[in-house]
Design an enzyme around this catalytic site. Structure first.
Site, PDB file in Angstrom:
ATOM      1  N   PRO A   1       0.768  -1.246   0.000  1.00 21.11           N
ATOM      2  CA  PRO A   1       0.000   0.000   0.000  1.00 21.11           C
ATOM      3  C   PRO A   1       0.802   1.302   0.000  1.00 21.11           C
ATOM      4  CG  PRO A   1       0.017  -0.935   2.187  1.00 21.11           C
ATOM      5  CD  PRO A   1       0.717  -1.926   1.296  1.00 21.11           C
ATOM      6  N   CYS A   2       1.467   1.574  -1.091  1.00 22.65           N
ATOM      7  CA  CYS A   2       2.218   2.821  -1.212  1.00 22.65           C
ATOM      8  C   CYS A   2       1.288   4.038  -1.218  1.00 22.65           C
ATOM      9  CB  CYS A   2       3.105   2.797  -2.456  1.00 22.65           C
ATOM     10  SG  CYS A   2       2.232   2.442  -3.985  1.00 22.65           S
ATOM     11  N   HIS A   3       0.013   3.842  -1.564  1.00 28.13           N
ATOM     12  CA  HIS A   3      -0.937   4.948  -1.563  1.00 28.13           C
ATOM     13  C   HIS A   3      -1.205   5.475  -0.154  1.00 28.13           C
ATOM     14  CE1 HIS A   3      -3.381   1.317  -0.994  1.00 28.13           C
ATOM     15  NE2 HIS A   3      -4.238   2.083  -0.342  1.00 28.13           N
TER      16      HIS A   3
END
Length: 163
Positions: free
Chosen positions: A132-134
């Site tokens: 989950p880089c977001h």
């Protein structure tokens, strides 16, 4: 030694088409078509029967429908450098419904002064959404950078109830 062929699958998301790619044993890529730093996937054959791709597509559809917040998939993050892999693995600890700053990620991997390098590594995350880089935001909480586009980052965080 067994050779693992990478195969791909096209998935329609609420925010545009995505490409998923996997070997027989692990997911190696998920990303929006046309996003920054995307590999050329055209040489990878299309597959509808790869079990990792089927499982990934099913779990992503559940996520898009707000029925899943945690993914249970075999991931292969070896495409990056040791530093990038450390950053990507640290992202897995950021739970749905929360965010973390680039500075906090730098601290988490024991490299507090490497904030820019952490940002660059996050931008090259090969497994969007699932890694989950977001969920990584600027020091002021601003939605800075996302290889798939800041509008998608906003939509993903909205889906998770952060925004």
């Amino acid at each position: 030694m067994k050779h693992f062929q990478t195969v791909r699958y096209a998935l329609q998301s609420p925010w545009g088409p995505m490409t998923l790619a996997a070997t027989d044993s692990a997911l190696v890529w998920t990303g929006f078509v046309g996003q920054k730093h995307a590999p050329d996937t055209s040489a990878w054959p299309l597959s509808r029967d790869n079990p990792v791709l089927r499982q990934t597509a099913e779990q992503l559809q559940q996520y898009f429908a707000a029925e899943r917040t945690v993914f249970a998939l075999p991931l292969d993050l070896r495409s990056g450098t040791a530093f990038q892999q450390a950053v990507w693995h640290s992202l897995l600890a950021i739970t749905a419904g929360s965010t973390q700053t680039y500075g906090a990620v730098s601290e988490a991997i024991g490299r507090p002064k490497a904030v820019r390098a952490v940002g660059a590594a996050i931008g090259r995350n090969p497994i969007s959404i699932i890694v989950p880089c977001h969920r990584v935001v600027g020091s002021t909480g601003a939605l800075t950078g996302y290889a798939g586009g800041v509008e998608r980052k906003h939509a993903l965080l909205h889906l998770e109830g952060v925004l």
